[in-house]
Design a protein around this motif. Structure first.
Motif, PDB file in Angstrom:
ATOM      1  N   LEU A   1     -10.325   1.603   0.049  1.00  0.00           N
ATOM      2  CA  LEU A   1      -9.781   2.952  -0.111  1.00  0.00           C
ATOM      3  C   LEU A   1     -10.769   3.856  -0.831  1.00  0.00           C
ATOM      4  O   LEU A   1     -10.913   5.037  -0.488  1.00  0.00           O
ATOM      5  CB  LEU A   1      -8.457   2.898  -0.877  1.00  0.00           C
ATOM      6  CG  LEU A   1      -7.278   2.234  -0.157  1.00  0.00           C
ATOM      7  CD1 LEU A   1      -6.100   2.050  -1.109  1.00  0.00           C
ATOM      8  CD2 LEU A   1      -6.855   3.063   1.053  1.00  0.00           C
TER       9      LEU A   1
ATOM     10  N   SER B   1      -2.872   0.168  -4.141  1.00  0.00           N
ATOM     11  CA  SER B   1      -2.324  -1.116  -3.701  1.00  0.00           C
ATOM     12  C   SER B   1      -1.691  -1.809  -4.903  1.00  0.00           C
ATOM     13  O   SER B   1      -2.211  -1.728  -6.019  1.00  0.00           O
ATOM     14  CB  SER B   1      -3.421  -1.991  -3.092  1.00  0.00           C
ATOM     15  OG  SER B   1      -4.384  -2.338  -4.078  1.00  0.00           O
TER      16      SER B   1
ATOM     17  N   GLU C   1       5.050   3.283   3.548  1.00  0.00           N
ATOM     18  CA  GLU C   1       4.455   2.106   2.919  1.00  0.00           C
ATOM     19  C   GLU C   1       3.854   1.196   3.974  1.00  0.00           C
ATOM     20  O   GLU C   1       4.225   1.260   5.152  1.00  0.00           O
ATOM     21  CB  GLU C   1       5.513   1.326   2.133  1.00  0.00           C
ATOM     22  CG  GLU C   1       6.600   0.729   3.021  1.00  0.00           C
ATOM     23  CD  GLU C   1       7.685   0.034   2.227  1.00  0.00           C
ATOM     24  OE1 GLU C   1       7.715  -1.212   2.256  1.00  0.00           O
ATOM     25  OE2 GLU C   1       8.486   0.732   1.592  1.00  0.00           O
TER      26      GLU C   1
ATOM     27  N   ASN D   1       1.331   5.674  -1.298  1.00  0.00           N
ATOM     28  CA  ASN D   1       0.820   6.911  -1.866  1.00  0.00           C
ATOM     29  C   ASN D   1       1.196   6.909  -3.345  1.00  0.00           C
ATOM     30  O   ASN D   1       2.333   6.609  -3.696  1.00  0.00           O
ATOM     31  CB  ASN D   1       1.465   8.106  -1.150  1.00  0.00           C
ATOM     32  CG  ASN D   1       0.852   9.430  -1.566  1.00  0.00           C
ATOM     33  OD1 ASN D   1       0.736   9.741  -2.741  1.00  0.00           O
ATOM     34  ND2 ASN D   1       0.466  10.210  -0.567  1.00  0.00           N
TER      35      ASN D   1
ATOM     36  N   THR E   1       3.552  10.499   1.883  1.00  0.00           N
ATOM     37  CA  THR E   1       3.414   9.392   2.827  1.00  0.00           C
ATOM     38  C   THR E   1       1.961   8.921   2.926  1.00  0.00           C
ATOM     39  O   THR E   1       1.069   9.458   2.272  1.00  0.00           O
ATOM     40  CB  THR E   1       3.909   9.812   4.212  1.00  0.00           C
ATOM     41  OG1 THR E   1       3.107  10.908   4.673  1.00  0.00           O
ATOM     42  CG2 THR E   1       5.365  10.246   4.167  1.00  0.00           C
ATOM     43  N   ILE E   2       1.752   7.929   3.752  1.00  0.00           N
ATOM     44  CA  ILE E   2       0.405   7.447   4.058  1.00  0.00           C
ATOM     45  C   ILE E   2      -0.039   8.082   5.370  1.00  0.00           C
ATOM     46  O   ILE E   2       0.720   8.105   6.342  1.00  0.00           O
ATOM     47  CB  ILE E   2       0.382   5.909   4.166  1.00  0.00           C
ATOM     48  CG1 ILE E   2       0.721   5.294   2.805  1.00  0.00           C
ATOM     49  CG2 ILE E   2      -0.974   5.406   4.653  1.00  0.00           C
ATOM     50  CD1 ILE E   2       0.827   3.787   2.819  1.00  0.00           C
ATOM     51  N   THR E   3      -1.279   8.571   5.380  1.00  0.00           N
ATOM     52  CA  THR E   3      -1.893   9.283   6.522  1.00  0.00           C
ATOM     53  C   THR E   3      -1.070  10.497   6.922  1.00  0.00           C
ATOM     54  O   THR E   3      -0.663  10.649   8.073  1.00  0.00           O
ATOM     55  CB  THR E   3      -2.086   8.367   7.756  1.00  0.00           C
ATOM     56  OG1 THR E   3      -0.825   7.958   8.259  1.00  0.00           O
ATOM     57  CG2 THR E   3      -2.927   7.166   7.409  1.00  0.00           C
TER      58      THR E   3
ATOM     59  N   LEU F   1       0.858  -1.187   0.000  1.00  0.00           N
ATOM     60  CA  LEU F   1       0.000   0.000   0.000  1.00  0.00           C
ATOM     61  C   LEU F   1       0.892   1.234   0.000  1.00  0.00           C
ATOM     62  O   LEU F   1       1.757   1.390   0.875  1.00  0.00           O
ATOM     63  CB  LEU F   1      -0.904  -0.009   1.227  1.00  0.00           C
ATOM     64  CG  LEU F   1      -2.072   0.974   1.244  1.00  0.00           C
ATOM     65  CD1 LEU F   1      -3.015   0.713   0.079  1.00  0.00           C
ATOM     66  CD2 LEU F   1      -2.834   0.851   2.563  1.00  0.00           C
TER      67      LEU F   1
ATOM     68  N   TYR G   1      -4.105   6.927  -2.634  1.00  0.00           N
ATOM     69  CA  TYR G   1      -3.378   5.709  -2.296  1.00  0.00           C
ATOM     70  C   TYR G   1      -3.669   4.630  -3.330  1.00  0.00           C
ATOM     71  O   TYR G   1      -4.719   4.631  -3.979  1.00  0.00           O
ATOM     72  CB  TYR G   1      -3.784   5.184  -0.918  1.00  0.00           C
ATOM     73  CG  TYR G   1      -3.499   6.138   0.212  1.00  0.00           C
ATOM     74  CD1 TYR G   1      -2.519   7.117   0.114  1.00  0.00           C
ATOM     75  CD2 TYR G   1      -4.224   6.058   1.396  1.00  0.00           C
ATOM     76  CE1 TYR G   1      -2.262   7.986   1.155  1.00  0.00           C
ATOM     77  CE2 TYR G   1      -3.976   6.930   2.446  1.00  0.00           C
ATOM     78  CZ  TYR G   1      -2.995   7.894   2.320  1.00  0.00           C
ATOM     79  OH  TYR G   1      -2.742   8.754   3.349  1.00  0.00           O
TER      80      TYR G   1
ATOM     81  N   GLU H   1       2.919   9.013  10.420  1.00  0.00           N
ATOM     82  CA  GLU H   1       3.014   8.760   8.982  1.00  0.00           C
ATOM     83  C   GLU H   1       3.949   7.584   8.706  1.00  0.00           C
ATOM     84  O   GLU H   1       4.859   7.293   9.495  1.00  0.00           O
ATOM     85  CB  GLU H   1       3.546   9.999   8.252  1.00  0.00           C
ATOM     86  CG  GLU H   1       2.695  11.246   8.435  1.00  0.00           C
ATOM     87  CD  GLU H   1       3.308  12.458   7.757  1.00  0.00           C
ATOM     88  OE1 GLU H   1       3.624  12.355   6.550  1.00  0.00           O
ATOM     89  OE2 GLU H   1       3.488  13.485   8.435  1.00  0.00           O
TER      90      GLU H   1
END
Length: 419
Positions: A247, A257, A225, A63, A78-80, A61, A255, A222
């Motif tokens: 998502l 996958s 991955e 960005n 990044t993620i979140t 997973l 995001y 954050e």
């Protein structure tokens, strides 16, 4: 049919050496196919397992913007990130999905160290050691020492430690940039040395606590991955679809996958190469079939008068063709059985003893293959049955042409001795 089979068996006994050579040729190529398929499966499984455990998970997973800049180890996408979901809440919801069995949040960042005026570049990975202990190979590959238990402790690749002139218990200082591009330096104590057998990992990577990395890089809440695992690798596509739907429901279209079999060019090439090898196996069997064809033509030439006599006495073309086809079938079936047994024995032995990976990587100079230090060949019934059937069918089909030529001989011409 039994009568014709008896004739075929007696005919092959007339020249046992020639028959034995033909059988040995078929046995040799079938044994190569059995061993080759077993080695190929063992090799790909070893390599794929390394990629899955260390870099890809079953699904990764990311960005979408990070995916295009990953080679730069960017910390911008990044993620979140800001104004999005809380990371702990995000991970909790992710774990509760039906297809999800385990998740590994990580942060990758670039670092460097100076040794004797040389700048050594490396990759740091922030990991959740509790989660990593339950999935993947990070903890299992610690060759010496232990996993970090407090801030300032790291695991480092064995080969990287040698390049740094360090060992377990040594303190090393790394330089890195945080999320705001500020250059920082930090000193760590090496508490564990890791060896995977893949130089690409062992020479470049070190690992430390995810929480510590988030503070170091100003990436609180954050990650770069998340490696997501399903029940097994075969369910990766279904897991990826489940993640995409989830998502979309959260309106997190930034995001994406990526299933493990679509995440790395080398993995995709190896999957295609596996299909290509089936064609190569057929070519190997055809090499043995050529010997069978040659043997049958030699038999036909030697027994030309006998064939003419059988035809003159009323034996039908179909019957003559059946006799020679059965001779080819006997050679093919016997050779395939012996080859399957030999190849199966080799695969069984290497499935227990293993084969040093260096023996394979040395054959492909300049390519760093990610695989375990010891490769175990695959020993299974499917491989044995496939190889036996492939060898038998191809040699039997190959014998049809010389059998047809024998059946079409003119009785009058066949009864005339060559002068």
């Amino acid at each position: 049919m039994l009568y014709f089979a008896g004739l075929a068996a007696r005919n092959l006994k007339r020249n046992l050496i020639r028959t034995a050579i033909a059988i040995a040729a078929v046995a040799a190529v079938v044994a190569i196919v059995v061993f080759g398929r077993g080695l190929m499966v063992g090799f790909t499984e070893s390599s794929f397992r390394m990629y899955i455990d260390n870099e890809l998970g079953h699904v990764r997973l990311l960005n979408q913007d990070y995916a295009g800049r990953e080679i730069l180890l960017s910390l911008e996408h990044t993620i979140t990130g800001p104004l999005e979901l809380d990371l702990a809440e995000f991970l909790l919801e992710l774990e509760e999905l039906e297809e999800t069995r385990h998740i590994l949040p990580r942060i990758r960042f670039g670092a460097a160290a100076s040794v004797d005026d040389d700048l050594i570049r490396m990759i740091g990975v922030g990991v959740d050691f509790e989660r990593e202990s339950a999935q993947g190979a990070l903890i299992d590959n610690i060759e010496e020492g232990r996993k970090p238990e407090k801030n300032g402790e790291i695991i480092i690749g064995r080969d990287l430690a040698e390049k740094l002139g360090a060992e377990r218990g040594s303190r090393v200082t790394f330089i890195f940039s945080d999320a705001f591009q500020s250059v920082r330096a930090r000193t760590f104590e090496i508490v564990g040395l890791r060896r995977t057998g893949a130089s690409d990992i062992d020479e470049r990577f070190f690992y430390l606590s995810l929480a510590e990395v988030q503070r170091m890089l100003d990436l609180e809440g954050e990650v770069t991955e998340i490696m997501v695992f399903a029940e097994d690798a075969g369910r990766a596509e279904k897991l990826s679809q489940s993640l995409d739907s989830w998502l979309a429901g959260l309106e997190l279209d930034r995001y994406k996958s990526v299933a493990w079999n679509r995440a790395d060019p080398f993995v995709e090439i190896m999957l295609e190469y596996d299909n290509l090898m089936n064609f190569v196996y057929v070519l190997f069997i055809l090499m043995g079939a050529v010997v069978v064809i040659t043997t049958l033509f030699m038999i036909i030439r030697e027994r030309k008068e006998e064939i003419g006599m059988m035809a003159a006495l009323g034996l039908r073309e179909r019957d003559i063709m059946t006799i020679f086809t059965l001779e080819g079938a006997f050679i093919g079936l016997t050779g395939s059985l012996l080859g399957t047994s030999l190849g199966g024995f080799i695969n069984f032995y290497l499935s227990r003893q293993g084969l040093q990976a260096e023996a394979l990587t040395d054959l492909i100079d300049g390519i760093d293959l990610m695989m375990e230090p010891i490769i175990y060949t695959s020993y299974n019934l499917e491989n044995l049955l496939f190889s036996f059937a492939l060898g038998s069918i191809i040699t039997i089909l190959a014998s049809l042409y010389p059998a047809f030529r024998a059946a079409r001989l003119d009785p009058v011409e066949a009864l005339q001795r060559d002068r």
